[in-house]
Each structure stands twice: as structure tokens, then as C-alpha cells.
Write a protein that holds these residues in place. Structure first.
Motif, PDB file in Angstrom:
ATOM      1  N   ALA A 103      -6.935   7.542  40.841  1.00 35.39           N
ATOM      2  CA  ALA A 103      -6.994   8.765  41.471  1.00 35.39           C
ATOM      3  C   ALA A 103      -5.788   9.833  41.712  1.00 35.39           C
ATOM      4  O   ALA A 103      -4.703   9.304  42.026  1.00 35.39           O
ATOM      5  CB  ALA A 103      -7.678   8.373  42.863  1.00 35.39           C
ATOM      6  N   ASN A 104      -5.982  11.170  41.611  1.00 34.65           N
ATOM      7  CA  ASN A 104      -5.054  11.954  41.742  1.00 34.65           C
ATOM      8  C   ASN A 104      -5.333  12.782  43.141  1.00 34.65           C
ATOM      9  O   ASN A 104      -6.328  13.428  43.149  1.00 34.65           O
ATOM     10  CB  ASN A 104      -4.898  12.938  40.629  1.00 34.65           C
ATOM     11  CG  ASN A 104      -4.193  14.464  40.886  1.00 34.65           C
ATOM     12  OD1 ASN A 104      -3.148  14.187  41.698  1.00 34.65           O
ATOM     13  ND2 ASN A 104      -4.852  15.475  40.731  1.00 34.65           N
ATOM     14  N   VAL A 105      -4.501  12.315  44.364  1.00 33.50           N
ATOM     15  CA  VAL A 105      -4.732  13.064  45.478  1.00 33.50           C
ATOM     16  C   VAL A 105      -3.371  14.028  45.662  1.00 33.50           C
ATOM     17  O   VAL A 105      -2.494  13.388  45.767  1.00 33.50           O
ATOM     18  CB  VAL A 105      -4.703  12.171  46.808  1.00 33.50           C
ATOM     19  CG1 VAL A 105      -4.757  12.985  47.925  1.00 33.50           C
ATOM     20  CG2 VAL A 105      -5.793  11.107  46.725  1.00 33.50           C
ATOM     21  N   PRO A 106      -3.615  15.391  45.402  1.00 33.38           N
ATOM     22  CA  PRO A 106      -2.495  16.174  45.502  1.00 33.38           C
ATOM     23  C   PRO A 106      -1.507  16.102  46.677  1.00 33.38           C
ATOM     24  O   PRO A 106      -2.073  15.741  47.689  1.00 33.38           O
ATOM     25  CB  PRO A 106      -3.106  17.637  45.443  1.00 33.38           C
ATOM     26  CG  PRO A 106      -4.476  17.359  45.481  1.00 33.38           C
ATOM     27  CD  PRO A 106      -4.973  16.258  45.516  1.00 33.38           C
ATOM     28  N   LYS A 107      -0.229  16.059  46.457  1.00 29.99           N
ATOM     29  CA  LYS A 107       0.618  15.935  47.573  1.00 29.99           C
ATOM     30  C   LYS A 107       0.707  16.952  48.347  1.00 29.99           C
ATOM     31  O   LYS A 107       1.668  17.961  48.209  1.00 29.99           O
ATOM     32  CB  LYS A 107       2.046  15.512  46.899  1.00 29.99           C
ATOM     33  CG  LYS A 107       1.973  14.051  46.283  1.00 29.99           C
ATOM     34  CD  LYS A 107       3.191  13.682  45.766  1.00 29.99           C
ATOM     35  CE  LYS A 107       3.394  12.137  45.410  1.00 29.99           C
ATOM     36  NZ  LYS A 107       2.262  12.020  44.267  1.00 29.99           N
ATOM     37  N   ALA A 143      -1.555  18.027  32.002  1.00 28.35           N
ATOM     38  CA  ALA A 143      -1.055  19.259  32.874  1.00 28.35           C
ATOM     39  C   ALA A 143      -1.459  19.116  34.227  1.00 28.35           C
ATOM     40  O   ALA A 143      -1.074  20.037  35.069  1.00 28.35           O
ATOM     41  CB  ALA A 143      -1.374  20.549  32.268  1.00 28.35           C
ATOM     42  N   ASN A 144      -2.328  18.190  34.650  1.00 28.38           N
ATOM     43  CA  ASN A 144      -2.765  18.161  36.294  1.00 28.38           C
ATOM     44  C   ASN A 144      -2.058  17.606  37.084  1.00 28.38           C
ATOM     45  O   ASN A 144      -2.218  17.637  38.303  1.00 28.38           O
ATOM     46  CB  ASN A 144      -4.406  17.958  36.052  1.00 28.38           C
ATOM     47  CG  ASN A 144      -4.462  16.423  35.816  1.00 28.38           C
ATOM     48  OD1 ASN A 144      -3.712  15.941  34.793  1.00 28.38           O
ATOM     49  ND2 ASN A 144      -5.395  15.588  36.165  1.00 28.38           N
ATOM     50  N   ILE A 145      -1.095  16.713  36.485  1.00 24.76           N
ATOM     51  CA  ILE A 145      -0.034  16.069  37.502  1.00 24.76           C
ATOM     52  C   ILE A 145       1.193  16.664  37.265  1.00 24.76           C
ATOM     53  O   ILE A 145       1.891  16.637  35.987  1.00 24.76           O
ATOM     54  CB  ILE A 145      -0.205  14.503  36.669  1.00 24.76           C
ATOM     55  CG1 ILE A 145      -1.430  13.946  36.797  1.00 24.76           C
ATOM     56  CG2 ILE A 145       0.718  13.596  37.589  1.00 24.76           C
ATOM     57  CD1 ILE A 145      -2.237  13.775  38.377  1.00 24.76           C
TER      58      ILE A 145
END
Ligand code: NA7
Length: 550
Positions: free
Chosen positions: A161-165, A512-514
Motif C-alpha cells: 500500500a502507498n500512503v503518501p507521506k 512514477a507514483n512513488i
């Protein structure tokens, strides 16, 4: 049979022939192949408390598969293939999870699966020619240790999961959730001020459902997205009969198409038609709904002018659907060609913005600056008061789940180090420097560009055949040659460059989303059927490109 023998470290390791990480489609089918076809001892290590992988974790409102149900299944076993009847055109998460449990029951797989077990490290032990694997239990304490000749990752492509910082998240006084880690007993949105960040496939599925109960739903959009109506509905008795009577032909079709779906791509160019004829084709595909829209012309993903015709049609549909002109403008202001990011399909997504309790905020021009105790603020200083935040912000796709395992191969080389500049695999199946490791639907394989069960069956069967051949020949170690991997990476890049796919510069296909992730086009865009032929050819030539030792 497994045995407990003392290992180098303090606790004894459970020794088996093969370890499989993950109990989704891939892990379960791999276990069945190794245990029941090859007679090997094997364990599956699974972090969750049940089988299902993606469908165990993704329980967000509206979660549903974008592949049509009659093609979203394993087909290797006639009885299994014929024993399941889906209820809807696109299966919802609970139904898919029931199907996954049906697979586990049918093949009696649970006895070899260790649930609540997270792999924390996997190291190649060159002295013993085997992998040693450490795990943590559900509470995070040291778990069982394992050793195995073969290590197979079946971790899925979209499981990290990518939870933006975003600064201040820890201060938020309300509740927040990532769609890929959704609470099993659901979330009550009644009367609440909900903020949803993200408008990818997940966000587009969630919006209409959350809107039904939320007091107010604010959707924070960074990149506007195309979407095609799913036209989901219960399967009719006639369609169910068609499936029952045509299973072999449907299977053959899925295996012969580039994307593994049960529909063919029309063999005609968008330029072969007059604008009126083309409009009629698009209108019919829009009415039919689903990913078939992409299959209306063979050149939509390779010819920008052809793609523009589809993109113009879809943007116009958004403007026709959404009543508020500014909201319609923001939703249709799409900056990439159609289908160069994974095209979502929806159930009344654009219509949801006509509800009085749904609003859209453009965070491309005014990004989210921070989360506050009472909501979030944008760079402009605009404040949004929220009780609940839903992160539909996607995943550290394809490489994330593999790098999180903590894999160390030959000569102390870590996978993180080997992939510092982006993933390098041979066929998406193996990595140079990492003996006896196979990566089901790994980067460099068609995976996410394909209907996943089709890609999974092909990989699992190829891996099973390879292991069987090595055991027969008494080979104890096999790994891709570095040159073969370099050649494959070049081929994967060339396949992507032959399409419009790299034009979506912010796509997760490219990483590119990370922030900080190397920009490399990760899935293989040469088509599943072509890829299958390449893999078969490699096997027929005695596993060409792999280095073996006794
Ligand atoms: P996606 O497709 O990666 O979508 C994530 C969405 O979240 C997308 O709209 C992103 O905008 C947005 N996002 C991510 N981080 C932020 C921040 N920091 N601020 C604002 N918006 C953000 O994930 P999904 O879960 O929807 O879909 C994944 C796959 O699952 C899907 O393709 C299917 O294969 C099934 P962006 O576009 O990056 O500007």
C-alpha cells in the motif's frame, strides 16, 4: 514431509523442498502444482489470516474485479473450472473471496499454509544450496524459521500500500484508511464528512458507494482519469448457459489474446472508418461497457491519432454526464492518452458528482500541503474539514512487495541493491544472482497488462515444469545468466516503447507514483500470447538463458 533440523542460527528451521510466499491465486496454485503434481514438500507463508491475496486485503466499498467474471478464474482443472458459477458480470470482492476459499477447500491447501506469518528475510545459503527464511508472527514477534531449496514469490503486483507521506497525518483526530488495508468489519460513513484522495481504478469504484451514505464526500483529484461504464448486472440464465457450453473455447480465446481477456481485439484501424462510423463503434462499446472499449480498434495503443479519437469520445461523455460545468471541465481535463494508465471501469462514477453531497477538488493546481487534526489544508491555504480520510492512493506496484521481503541472494547481494536502477529480471520469472528464486508475475512479465489469472496460470505451470526438469536432471541450482537478464530488460523496454504506454509519465507502470522510485516501465507490453511462446521456447531449448549447476 518436512523435518526439523538444527540450522546455523539459534532456532531449528523447518526444512521443506519449496517455500511459497503469498496465498492468493498464485500461491495456492503453485502449492497445488508442487505438492500434488511433483510430490514435493512445500509451505505457503501468508501474512493475512485467510487465503485470497488482493481480495483478502482490498475490502473497500465498491471493490470489484474489472475482468469479467467468466474470465476471472483458474482454468487448469476441469472440475474446478466447471464447479463455480458467478452471479454478476463483474464479481464483487466477497464473491471472489468465496471463490478463493473454494479453491483452497477443493485442493485441501490450508494444511500447508501458515497464516499470520510475515516473511522478514530470505537469504541464499550457498553452503547448503538453499534458502533460509525468517518470519514474524501476527504480533510482530519472531516466528518460525524455514529452509528450502526453492523459493517462489507469489506476492501479487499491487499489495504494498502507498500512503503518501503527508505531514501531520499522525495528528488527524478522525479515522483514516487505505483502500488496500480495509477493516474487515467495514466503515460507517453515515453523516460523516469524508475526504477521498485518489481517482485511480480503486477511487473510481469507491466514490459512488461512499457517496450513498456519507454526509459529504470531497474527492481530491490529482490526475483526471478516463473511465468506461462497467454496465455490471447479474448474469442472465442465457449467458450462464453460454459459459457452461463454451468453456474450452473461452479458455482458448483467453490464451490467444494479448491481454488474456475473453474478447478479441478488432483487427481494424481507427483510421479505416469515417468519423460517423467510428462514433457508432464507440457508442456501441460505451453501451456494452467494460474493458472491451479498448479492443474496438487494434491501433488505439500504438497510434496517437487513433488514440485521440477514443480519448475525444470519452472526454465528451464525461462532459455530457456531469452537470456542473467546472466539475465537468476538471474531470475531463485528462493529460494522457486513453489506456496509457490502467483504464478504470465504473458504476456511476461521473454521475456521483451530480449529487449534492459530492464535490471535487483539484489538487494538481493546488496540492495537499498537510493533514491537520480536523482535516487537510492545500498549498493555497484552503482548508477542508473532514471526519474520515480515505486513501485510494494505490500501491508501490510490482517491485514494492518483492523488495519488502528482504531478499539476499548469492555473495550477499540484496535485491534492493540489484534493482537500484529498476527491476532487472529474465522473463519476469527470475533474477541473476538469486538462485532457485522464481517470481510469479514479477516485473518484466505481462502481469498487470493481462487478465491476472491467465498470467498466473502460465507462470506457475512454467515454474513447475522447470523445477520438475531440474529435479530430474539432478540440478541443484539454476539462475538467469546476467546477459540473458540484460537482454530481457532491453526487450521489455523496446516492447513498451513500441506503444503509447510510456506517454503517461505519472503512471505506476513506470513507478512514477512513488517518490524516488526509478522510472522504468515494469510490465511486459509485448502481449501475453507472444510472451507465452517465448517462455515455451526457452524451456524447449533446455532453459536457455539460465545457468545451472549440479
Ligand atoms: P492508482 O491507479 O495508483 O491510483 C492512485 C490514485 O491516487 C491516483 O489518482 C493518484 O494520482 C492518487 N494519488 C496518489 N498519491 C497522491 C497524493 N499524494 N496526492 C493526491 N493524489 C494522489 O491505484 P488504484 O488503487 O486506484 O489502482 C491500482 C490498480 O488496482 C488498478 O490499476 C487495477 O489494476 C487494480 P496520480 O494519478 O498519481 O496523479
Amino acid at each position: 514431509m518436512s523435518t526439523a533440523v538444527p540450522d546455523r542460527a539459534e532456532s531449528p528451521a523447518t526444512v521443506v523442498d519449496a517455500l511459497i510466499i503469498g496465498a492468493g491465486f498464485s500461491g495456492m496454485y503453485q502449492l497445488h502444482c508442487l505438492r500434488d503434481r511433483l510430490g514435493m514438500s512445500a509451505r505457503v507463508l501468508e501474512q493475512g489470516d485467510g487465503v485470497g491475496g488482493t481480495w483478502y486485503w482490498n475490502r473497500y466499498p465498491g471493490a470489484r474485479c474489472d475482468s469479467e467474471s467468466h474470465s476471472y478464474c483458474l482454468t487448469f482443472d476441469k472440475d474446478l473450472y466447471e464447479s463455480w458459477e458467478w452471479s454478476e458480470r463483474y464479481p464483487e470482492q466477497p464473491e471472489i473471496l468465496r471463490y478463493m476459499n473454494h479453491i483452497a477447500d477443493r485442493f485441501d491447501l490450508r494444511r500447508e499454509i501458515r497464516f499470520g506469518t510475515r516473511v522478514t528475510a530470505a537469504r541464499w545459503d550457498a553452503r547448503a544450496d538453499r534458502w533460509t527464511v525468517e518470519t514474524a508472527d501476527a504480533e510482530g514477534g519472531a516466528g518460525e524459521r524455514f529452509a528450502a531449496t526453492w523459493l517462489i514469490t507469489a506476492v501479487g503486483c499491487l499489495s504494498s500500500a502507498n500512503v503518501p507521506k503527508l505531514p501531520g497525518l499522525e495528528s488527524f483526530a478522525g479515522d483514516w484508511y487505505h483502500t488496500g488495508q480495509w477493516p474487515h468489519d467495514g466503515v460507517d460513513f453515515s453523516g460523516k464528512r469524508v475526504g477521498q484522495i485518489g481517482t485511480g481504478s480503486t477511487g473510481i469504484q469507491a466514490v459512488p458507494v461512499i457517496a450513498e451514505t456519507a454526509g459529504h464526500l470531497t474527492v481530491f483529484q490529482r490526475t483526471a482519469n478516463y473511465s468506461i461504464p462497467a454496465r455490471n448486472a447479474p448474469l442472465t440464465p442465457e449467458f450462464k448457459r453460454y459459459i457452461r457450453e463454451n468453456r474450452p473455447a473461452i479458455r482458448e480465446l483467453m490464451q490467444s489474446t494479448p491481454n488474456g481477456h475473453a474478447f478479441a481485439i478488432a483487427d481494424r484501424s481507427a483510421h479505416d472508418m469515417t468519423p460517423d462510423e467510428r462514433e457508432a463503434v464507440y457508442a456501441a462499446a460505451w453501451e456494452k461497457g467494460g474493458l472491451q472499449f479498448r479492443a474496438t480498434f487494434r491501433d488505439l495503443l500504438v497510434d496517437k491519432a487513433a488514440n485521440d479519437t477514443a480519448a475525444d469520445f470519452l472526454k465528451r461523455k464525461i462532459r455530457e454526464t456531469v452537470k456542473d460545468p467546472e466539475t465537468a471541465r476538471l474531470l475531463s481535463d485528462i493529460d494522457h492518452p486513453f489506456a496509457t494508465k490502467r483504464p478504470p471501469i465504473d458504476s456511476h462514477y461521473f454521475e456521483a458528482f451530480n449529487r449534492p453531497n459530492v464535490s471535487l477538488v483539484d489538487v494538481r493546481s493546488d496540492p495537499i500541503e498537510r493533514i491537520t487534526p480536523t482535516g487537510l489544508t492545500l498549498r493555497s491555504g484552503a482548508e477542508h474539514a473532514l471526519d474520515v480520510i480515505v486513501f485510494a492512493t494505490g500501491f508501490d506496484a510490482m517491485t514494492g512487495p518483492l523488495l519488502n521481503i528482504g531478499i539476499t541472494g548469492r555473495d550477499g547481494l540484496t535485491l534492493k541493491e540489484a534493482w537500484r536502477e529498476g527491476p532487472k529480471t529474465y522473463l519476469g520469472l527470475g533474477v541473476a544472482g538469486f538462485p532457485n528464486l522464481f517470481t510469479v508475475t514479477g516485473p518484466g512479465s505481462p502481469s498487470v497488462l493481462c487478465n491476472m489469472p491467465v498470467a498466473i496460470e502460465q507462470h506457475v505451470e512454467w515454474i513447475t515444469d522447470c523445477i520438475a526438469a531440474m529435479r530430474e536432471k539432478g540440478v541443484s541450482r539454476i539462475e538467469p545468466a546476467a546477459e540473458a537478464a540484460e537482454g530481457w530488460v532491453a526487450h521489455v523496454n523496446a516492447a513498451a516503447d513500441a506503444t503509447l504506454l510510456p506517454m503517461a509519465g505519472h503512471s505506476w507502470y513506470l513507478g512514477a507514483n512513488i517518490p524516488g522510485k526509478p522510472r522504468v516501465f515494469m510490465p511486459y507490453a509485448g502481449g501475453m500470447a507472444h510472451y507465452r511462446r517465448i517462455c515455451d521456447d526457452v524451456a524447449a531449448k533446455g532453459y536457455e538463458g539460465f545457468v545451472r549447476s549440479a
